[in-house]
Write an enzyme that holds these catalytic residues in place. Structure first.
Site, PDB file in Angstrom:
ATOM      1  N   LYS A 114       0.822  -1.216   0.000  1.00 17.77           N
ATOM      2  CA  LYS A 114       0.000   0.000   0.000  1.00 17.77           C
ATOM      3  C   LYS A 114       0.854   1.264   0.000  1.00 17.77           C
ATOM      4  CE  LYS A 114      -4.446  -1.474   1.733  1.00 17.77           C
ATOM      5  NZ  LYS A 114      -5.516  -1.263   2.713  1.00 17.77           N
ATOM      6  N   LYS A 207      -5.287 -10.213  -7.121  1.00 17.76           N
ATOM      7  CA  LYS A 207      -6.452 -10.289  -6.229  1.00 17.76           C
ATOM      8  C   LYS A 207      -7.543  -9.319  -6.687  1.00 17.76           C
ATOM      9  CE  LYS A 207      -6.269  -8.315  -2.231  1.00 17.76           C
ATOM     10  NZ  LYS A 207      -5.883  -7.848  -0.901  1.00 17.76           N
ATOM     11  N   LYS A 210     -10.639  -3.324  -4.490  1.00 23.92           N
ATOM     12  CA  LYS A 210     -11.272  -2.021  -4.733  1.00 23.92           C
ATOM     13  C   LYS A 210     -10.320  -1.059  -5.427  1.00 23.92           C
ATOM     14  CE  LYS A 210     -13.662  -2.425  -0.353  1.00 23.92           C
ATOM     15  NZ  LYS A 210     -13.612  -2.117   1.060  1.00 23.92           N
TER      16      LYS A 210
HETATM   17  P1  TYM Z   1     -10.869  -5.335   3.687  1.00 31.47           P
HETATM   18  O1  TYM Z   1     -11.811  -4.211   3.920  1.00 31.47           O
HETATM   19  O2  TYM Z   1      -9.770  -5.142   2.705  1.00 31.47           O
HETATM   20  O3  TYM Z   1     -11.654  -6.630   3.234  1.00 31.47           O
HETATM   21  C1  TYM Z   1     -12.748  -7.107   3.988  1.00 31.47           C
HETATM   22  C2  TYM Z   1     -12.758  -8.633   3.974  1.00 31.47           C
HETATM   23  O4  TYM Z   1     -12.827  -9.128   2.641  1.00 31.47           O
HETATM   24  C3  TYM Z   1     -11.770 -10.035   2.399  1.00 31.47           C
HETATM   25  N1  TYM Z   1     -11.328  -9.884   1.006  1.00 31.47           N
HETATM   26  C4  TYM Z   1     -11.220 -10.896   0.149  1.00 31.47           C
HETATM   27  N2  TYM Z   1     -11.455 -12.209   0.280  1.00 31.47           N
HETATM   28  C5  TYM Z   1     -11.258 -12.993  -0.802  1.00 31.47           C
HETATM   29  N3  TYM Z   1     -10.846 -12.509  -2.008  1.00 31.47           N
HETATM   30  C6  TYM Z   1     -10.600 -11.194  -2.197  1.00 31.47           C
HETATM   31  N4  TYM Z   1     -10.215 -10.731  -3.377  1.00 31.47           N
HETATM   32  C7  TYM Z   1     -10.780 -10.318  -1.075  1.00 31.47           C
HETATM   33  N5  TYM Z   1     -10.632  -8.977  -0.897  1.00 31.47           N
HETATM   34  C8  TYM Z   1     -10.971  -8.734   0.390  1.00 31.47           C
HETATM   35  C9  TYM Z   1     -10.674  -9.636   3.367  1.00 31.47           C
HETATM   36  O5  TYM Z   1      -9.799 -10.711   3.633  1.00 31.47           O
HETATM   37  C10 TYM Z   1     -11.481  -9.238   4.584  1.00 31.47           C
HETATM   38  O6  TYM Z   1     -11.817 -10.357   5.338  1.00 31.47           O
HETATM   39  N6  TYM Z   1      -7.841  -5.145   7.608  1.00 31.47           N
HETATM   40  C11 TYM Z   1      -9.123  -5.626   7.166  1.00 31.47           C
HETATM   41  C12 TYM Z   1     -10.299  -5.085   7.973  1.00 31.47           C
HETATM   42  C13 TYM Z   1     -10.184  -5.253   9.441  1.00 31.47           C
HETATM   43  C14 TYM Z   1     -10.390  -6.468  10.155  1.00 31.47           C
HETATM   44  C15 TYM Z   1     -10.192  -6.121  11.534  1.00 31.47           C
HETATM   45  C16 TYM Z   1     -10.692  -7.765   9.782  1.00 31.47           C
HETATM   46  C17 TYM Z   1      -9.894  -4.297  10.341  1.00 31.47           C
HETATM   47  N7  TYM Z   1      -9.913  -4.805  11.582  1.00 31.47           N
HETATM   48  C18 TYM Z   1     -10.303  -7.083  12.516  1.00 31.47           C
HETATM   49  C19 TYM Z   1     -10.806  -8.725  10.791  1.00 31.47           C
HETATM   50  C20 TYM Z   1     -10.606  -8.372  12.128  1.00 31.47           C
HETATM   51  C21 TYM Z   1      -9.316  -5.183   5.732  1.00 31.47           C
HETATM   52  O7  TYM Z   1      -8.720  -4.232   5.267  1.00 31.47           O
HETATM   53  O8  TYM Z   1     -10.266  -5.856   5.069  1.00 31.47           O
END
Ligand code: TYM
Length: 347
Positions: A114, A207, A210
Site C-alpha cells: 500500500k 487479487k 477495490k
Molecule cells: P478489507 O476491507 O480489505 O476486506 C474485507 C474482507 O474481505 C476479504 N477480502 C477478500 N477475500 C477474498 N478474495 C478477495 N479478493 C478479497 N478482498 C478482500 C478480506 O480478507 C477481509 O476479510 N484489515 C481488514 C479489515 C479489518 C479487520 C479487523 C478484519 C480491520 N480490523 C479485525 C478482521 C478483524 C481489511 O482491510 O479488510
C-alpha cells in the site's frame, strides 16, 4: 484458560464492497451468526489511514452497513457498528503500539504494497494499522476471526501481540484474578471455503480489489443485473475446456477463479462444479455463472438500495450496535488499564 467463543470481523468503508469481500468473508459471517455471538464492524478508523473525502466516507459507512444487512447480517442478533463510535478500539490500539515491535510491523507485506515506493510519505496510521486491527479483535476478547486469505499475516501479528501482552504483564494478570497469565485469547483466523482469495476477472494472478482501476476486474455488490452478467461474460479465460477434476486447474488461474466463484455461490466445492461442467467450454459455463451471480447478488444490491433510502435508520442501527459493543469492551479495557498500571475510574 478457556475463553468464551466470540466472533469479530470488519471491512473498510472505502468504495463499495465486491465479490471478493462477499465470498471471502461475508458468507462465513452470515453462517457464524447461527452458532456464535458475532460482532461485525465497519472499520472507519482503518479507512482514514489513506486519504478519504469526508462526505464520501460518511456515505460509504452507510453503504457498507446497508450491504451487510442486505447480504443477511441481522442487526438484532449480531452487533453491527462503525469502529469510530467505540473509543476502546483507539485506546487499546495505543497500548498495542507500545507492545508490538517495529521489527514485526516491518515484515507486513500489505504495508509495503500500500505504501509503494514513496514510503516516507505514507501515514503513520498505515504503518500501525495491524496494531489497530489487533485491538479491534482483542477489545472484545474475540476468539474467531472470519476473513479472506489476504488477512492471514495481520492475524498472525494479532496473535503475537496477544501473546506478548500476556507474557509482559503475567504477574499483574494473575493478580487481577486471571488463571495462567492468559488475559487475551490468541484469535484464530477462519479462512475456509472455495473462495478465500477471489482473483481479478481481468487477470487471474491478481487479487480482486477495490483499488484496481478497471471496473471490469470486479463485481461490486452495488452492480445491477446487466452489469454483473456483462462482467462475467467478459471475464478473461483460456481457450481450453474446463478440466474434469481440480488437479486440471493448476496453472489455469482464470479457470480456477471462476470455478471457485461458482462453487462458493452455489454452496458447493470446486470438485462438484467440475463434476458438472468438466469437459465443457467457457461459452457454456459463463452463462451459467452469470445467471448464478445475478440470482445471488442482484437481490442484495436491490435490498441495499432500498435500505439506503432511509439513512436515519442505518445510523440508528449503528448507534445501537456501538452501544452494545461498548458494553462488552468497557470492562475488558478497564482490566487492561489496571494491568498496565493506569489510574482510572472503573465503569
Ligand atoms: P478489507 O476491507 O480489505 O476486506 C474485507 C474482507 O474481505 C476479504 N477480502 C477478500 N477475500 C477474498 N478474495 C478477495 N479478493 C478479497 N478482498 C478482500 C478480506 O480478507 C477481509 O476479510 N484489515 C481488514 C479489515 C479489518 C479487520 C479487523 C478484519 C480491520 N480490523 C479485525 C478482521 C478483524 C481489511 O482491510 O479488510
Amino acid at each position: 484458560m478457556k475463553f468464551q467463543e466470540r466472533v469479530f470481523s470488519g471491512m473498510q468503508p472505502t468504495g463499495s464492497l465486491h465479490l471478493g469481500n462477499y465470498l471471502g468473508a461475508m458468507l462465513k459471517w452470515i453462517d457464524l451468526q447461527k452458532t456464535h455471538e458475532c460482532i461485525y464492524c465497519v472499520v472507519d478508523l482503518h479507512a482514514i489511514t489513506v486519504w478519504q473525502d469526508p462526505a464520501e466516507l460518511r456515505q460509504a459507512i452507510r453503504q457498507v452497513t446497508a450491504a451487510y444487512i442486505a447480504a443477511g447480517l441481522d442487526p438484532e442478533k449480531s452487533i453491527l457498528f462503525n469502529q469510530s463510535q467505540v473509543s476502546a478500539h483507539a485506546e487499546l490500539a495505543w497500548v498495542f503500539n507500545c507492545v508490538a515491535r517495529l521489527g514485526w510491523l516491518n515484515r507486513m507485506t500489505q504495508f509495503k504494497e500500500k505504501a509503494g515506493k514513496d514510503r516516507e510519505n505514507a501515514s503513520v496510521g498505515l504503518y500501525a494499522y495491524p496494531n489497530l486491527m489487533a485491538a479491534d479483535i482483542l477489545a472484545y476478547r474475540a476468539t474467531h476471526v472470519p476473513v479472506g486469505d489476504d488477512q492471514k499475516q495481520h492475524l498472525e501479528l494479532s496473535r503475537d501481540i496477544a501473546q506478548k501482552f500476556n507474557n509482559d504483564f503475567c504477574a499483574q494478570i494473575e493478580a487481577a484474578g486471571y488463571d495462567g497469565g492468559d488475559f487475551f485469547p490468541l484469535p484464530e483466523p477462519v479462512i475456509t471455503g472455495p473462495a478465500t482469495r477471489v482473483m481479478s476477472l481481468r487477470d487471474g494472478t491478481r487479487k480482486m480489489s477495490k483499488s484496481e482501476p478497471s471496473e471490469m476486474s470486479r463485481i461490486n455488490l452495488t452492480d445491477d443485473n446487466d452489469t454483473i452478467a456483462k462482467k462475467v461474460k467478459k471475464a478473461k479465460t483460456d481457450p481450453e475446456p474446463l478440466p474434469a477434476d481440480t488437479k486440471g486447474l493448476s496453472g489455469r488461474p482464470e479457470a480456477e477463479n471462476l470455478v471457485g466463484i461458482f462453487a462458493a455461490l452455489s454452496g458447493s466445492q470446486k470438485a462438484d462444479v467440475l463434476a458438472e461442467f468438466g469437459g465443457r467450454q467457457f461459452s457454456e459455463f459463463k452463462p451459467a455463472l452469470a445467471d448464478l451471480c445475478v440470482a445471488r447478488l442482484g437481490p442484495i444490491a436491490d435490498e441495499a438500495r432500498r435500505l439506503m433510502d432511509d439513512p436515519a435508520e442505518i445510523d440508528r442501527i449503528l448507534v445501537d450496535g456501538a452501544d452494545r459493543a461498548r458494553a462488552i469492551a468497557a470492562p475488558i479495557l478497564a482490566d487492561v488499564k489496571d494491568i498496565v498500571g493506569f489510574v482510572h475510574a472503573r465503569p
